[in-house]
Design an enzyme around this catalytic site. Structure first.
Site, PDB file in Angstrom:
ATOM      1  N   TYR A 162      17.659   0.081 -31.121  1.00  0.00           N
ATOM      2  CA  TYR A 162      17.621   0.815 -32.388  1.00  0.00           C
ATOM      3  C   TYR A 162      16.696   0.119 -33.392  1.00  0.00           C
ATOM      4  O   TYR A 162      15.864   0.757 -34.043  1.00  0.00           O
ATOM      5  CB  TYR A 162      19.054   0.898 -32.912  1.00  0.00           C
ATOM      6  CG  TYR A 162      19.256   1.658 -34.184  1.00  0.00           C
ATOM      7  CD1 TYR A 162      19.194   3.049 -34.208  1.00  0.00           C
ATOM      8  CD2 TYR A 162      19.550   0.993 -35.369  1.00  0.00           C
ATOM      9  CE1 TYR A 162      19.419   3.745 -35.391  1.00  0.00           C
ATOM     10  CE2 TYR A 162      19.781   1.678 -36.546  1.00  0.00           C
ATOM     11  CZ  TYR A 162      19.715   3.054 -36.559  1.00  0.00           C
ATOM     12  OH  TYR A 162      19.938   3.734 -37.725  1.00  0.00           O
ATOM     13  N   LYS A 166      13.366   1.632 -35.010  1.00  0.00           N
ATOM     14  CA  LYS A 166      13.343   1.887 -36.457  1.00  0.00           C
ATOM     15  C   LYS A 166      12.225   1.128 -37.151  1.00  0.00           C
ATOM     16  O   LYS A 166      11.627   1.632 -38.098  1.00  0.00           O
ATOM     17  CB  LYS A 166      14.702   1.529 -37.081  1.00  0.00           C
ATOM     18  CG  LYS A 166      15.810   2.531 -36.755  1.00  0.00           C
ATOM     19  CD  LYS A 166      15.412   3.944 -37.151  1.00  0.00           C
ATOM     20  CE  LYS A 166      16.593   4.832 -37.434  1.00  0.00           C
ATOM     21  NZ  LYS A 166      16.176   6.245 -37.649  1.00  0.00           N
TER      22      LYS A 166
HETATM   23  P1  NAI Z   1      24.506  11.446 -37.500  1.00  0.00           P
HETATM   24  O1  NAI Z   1      24.868  11.044 -36.113  1.00  0.00           O
HETATM   25  O2  NAI Z   1      25.549  12.018 -38.384  1.00  0.00           O
HETATM   26  O3  NAI Z   1      23.286  12.474 -37.475  1.00  0.00           O
HETATM   27  C1  NAI Z   1      22.245  12.426 -36.524  1.00  0.00           C
HETATM   28  C2  NAI Z   1      22.020  13.838 -36.028  1.00  0.00           C
HETATM   29  O4  NAI Z   1      20.906  13.829 -35.122  1.00  0.00           O
HETATM   30  C3  NAI Z   1      23.220  14.418 -35.264  1.00  0.00           C
HETATM   31  O5  NAI Z   1      23.650  15.624 -35.882  1.00  0.00           O
HETATM   32  C4  NAI Z   1      22.683  14.643 -33.859  1.00  0.00           C
HETATM   33  O6  NAI Z   1      23.201  15.809 -33.217  1.00  0.00           O
HETATM   34  C5  NAI Z   1      21.197  14.775 -34.103  1.00  0.00           C
HETATM   35  N1  NAI Z   1      20.393  14.469 -32.906  1.00  0.00           N
HETATM   36  C6  NAI Z   1      20.597  13.454 -32.007  1.00  0.00           C
HETATM   37  N2  NAI Z   1      19.669  13.503 -31.045  1.00  0.00           N
HETATM   38  C7  NAI Z   1      18.856  14.558 -31.323  1.00  0.00           C
HETATM   39  C8  NAI Z   1      17.710  15.106 -30.697  1.00  0.00           C
HETATM   40  N3  NAI Z   1      17.208  14.575 -29.571  1.00  0.00           N
HETATM   41  N4  NAI Z   1      17.107  16.192 -31.264  1.00  0.00           N
HETATM   42  C9  NAI Z   1      17.612  16.751 -32.395  1.00  0.00           C
HETATM   43  N5  NAI Z   1      18.715  16.281 -33.023  1.00  0.00           N
HETATM   44  C10 NAI Z   1      19.325  15.186 -32.501  1.00  0.00           C
HETATM   45  O7  NAI Z   1      23.860  10.143 -38.192  1.00  0.00           O
HETATM   46  P2  NAI Z   1      23.404   9.813 -39.701  1.00  0.00           P
HETATM   47  O8  NAI Z   1      24.147   8.620 -40.122  1.00  0.00           O
HETATM   48  O9  NAI Z   1      23.418  11.017 -40.553  1.00  0.00           O
HETATM   49  O10 NAI Z   1      21.893   9.335 -39.451  1.00  0.00           O
HETATM   50  C11 NAI Z   1      20.754  10.063 -39.835  1.00  0.00           C
HETATM   51  C12 NAI Z   1      19.534   9.142 -39.716  1.00  0.00           C
HETATM   52  O11 NAI Z   1      19.656   8.042 -40.619  1.00  0.00           O
HETATM   53  C13 NAI Z   1      19.358   8.541 -38.326  1.00  0.00           C
HETATM   54  O12 NAI Z   1      17.987   8.480 -38.019  1.00  0.00           O
HETATM   55  C14 NAI Z   1      19.916   7.149 -38.494  1.00  0.00           C
HETATM   56  O13 NAI Z   1      19.374   6.251 -37.565  1.00  0.00           O
HETATM   57  C15 NAI Z   1      19.505   6.832 -39.922  1.00  0.00           C
HETATM   58  N6  NAI Z   1      20.311   5.768 -40.520  1.00  0.00           N
HETATM   59  C16 NAI Z   1      21.622   5.987 -40.878  1.00  0.00           C
HETATM   60  C17 NAI Z   1      22.344   4.969 -41.470  1.00  0.00           C
HETATM   61  C18 NAI Z   1      23.732   5.186 -41.963  1.00  0.00           C
HETATM   62  O14 NAI Z   1      24.234   4.282 -42.677  1.00  0.00           O
HETATM   63  N7  NAI Z   1      24.377   6.287 -41.679  1.00  0.00           N
HETATM   64  C19 NAI Z   1      21.776   3.629 -41.665  1.00  0.00           C
HETATM   65  C20 NAI Z   1      20.409   3.520 -41.293  1.00  0.00           C
HETATM   66  C21 NAI Z   1      19.723   4.561 -40.731  1.00  0.00           C
END
Ligand code: NAI
Length: 301
Positions: A162, A166
């Site tokens: 990851y 990132k």
């Molecule tokens: P989440 O798991 O709630 O949302 C990610 C979404 O991406 C999910 O709805 C999933 O179905 C979708 N997804 C996964 N693989 C996919 C694909 N191949 N094609 C299309 N959609 C796909 O996670 P969250 O927390 O909302 O994360 C959003 C972004 O923010 C991510 O890139 C994550 O790495 C980044 N992030 C989040 C942090 C946090 O504190 N929540 C911290 C640092 C980064």
């Protein structure tokens, strides 16, 4: 702020992406809500989440269509951009937000766990951005937003796949900002902190852990959206190549690597000189082996 713009948000069926899609629509954008509907580890697919967010936007009087293609392969990523063109005739903004986790200590990480994470974050963001690029070039304008992470910018345990993906994204974003500046294409990163299912697996067995999770829950995914909307708007026309972080009510501008200290010898270096001269001289500016939580060590405001 983004009236009339066509915005694609990947991974917008839940978490941070959902709130960005809702906020973009509230500010007048026509939105493609893309989400494969995968589990946190990237398994399975479900059309429900993307469609549910579309219905939420429409119920509030906004315009949106769903896309359930994966970002991870070139062909399906192309279809995501195609959905924007078919539904709304153009694409102005792409938020590369889709993501998965396969956490494991490095010495136990399988090649499959490495591939899966790099495929969604790094390849996925490349594929969708690359599909959008010719349209941005032709219309002489476009905006990219990449979701990076302090796991990559600073470091974290058990997240080599990851973190590498990132941090790779920040270089991809900067490269696009440089290559496409002449076509008025902007590209920026946001490192979000938000309570979502992605960090929802933190154990809450002890009172200390329960207290910590209570504080983390204050950081709602909706707190990330205002910066994303502002960056997407024309008012941010001169903001490009930057890395921001958002944690509840705090917005940070993150540093980017620059030389911090140097040593020279007119006759060049032997390995012995490096040990006796260069390393001691540079040591004062070494970075500690910090994790994200060591740097962001105070409670979110
Ligand atoms: P989440 O798991 O709630 O949302 C990610 C979404 O991406 C999910 O709805 C999933 O179905 C979708 N997804 C996964 N693989 C996919 C694909 N191949 N094609 C299309 N959609 C796909 O996670 P969250 O927390 O909302 O994360 C959003 C972004 O923010 C991510 O890139 C994550 O790495 C980044 N992030 C989040 C942090 C946090 O504190 N929540 C911290 C640092 C980064």
């Amino acid at each position: 702020m983004v009236e009339g713009k066509v915005v694609v948000v990947t991974g917008a069926g839940g978490g941070i992406g959902r709130d960005i899609a809702l906020a973009m629509a509230r500010e007048g954008a026509r939105v493609v809500v893309n989400d494969l509907g995968a589990s946190v580890t990237g398994d399975g697919s479900d059309h429900g989440p993307a469609q549910a967010v579309v219905e939420e936007i429409r119920a509030a009087g906004g315009e949106a269509v769903a896309s359930t293609d994966s970002v991870a392969q070139a062909v399906s990523a192309g279809r995501i951009v195609g959905t924007a063109l078919d539904a709304f005739g153009r694409i102005d903004v792409l938020v590369n937000n889709a993501g998965i986790l396969r956490d494991r200590f490095f010495h136990k990480m399988s090649a499959e766990e490495w591939d899966a994470v790099v495929q969604v974050h790094l390849y996925g963001s490349f594929h969708v951005s690359r599909a959008a690029a010719p349209h941005f070039k032709e219309q002489e304008g476009g905006c990219l937003i990449f979701m990076t992470s302090t796991s990559g910018l600073i470091g974290n345990l058990g997240q080599a796949n990851y973190s590498a993906a990132k941090l790779g994204l920040t270089a991809l974003s900067k490269s696009i900002a440089l290559d496409m500046e002449r076509f008025r294409v902007r590209s920026n990163c946001i490192a979000p902190f938000a309570w979502s299912r992605m960090i929802g697996s933190i154990p809450t067995d002890t009172p200390d852990e329960q207290e910590r999770v209570k504080r983390l829950k204050l950081m709602t995914p909706a707190k990330i959206a205002p910066l994303a909307v502002a960056l997407a708007s024309d008012t941010a026309h001169d903001v490009t190549g930057q890395v921001f972080a958002v944690r509840n009510n705090e917005i940070f501008l993150m540093s980017q690597p620059r030389p911090v200290r140097s040593v020279q010898r007119t006759d060049g270096w032997t390995p012995q000189d490096v040990v006796s001269h260069a390393l001691p001289a540079l040591r004062a500016s070494f970075h500690a082996l910090d994790r994200s939580g060591d740097v962001f060590c105070w409670d979110p405001v």
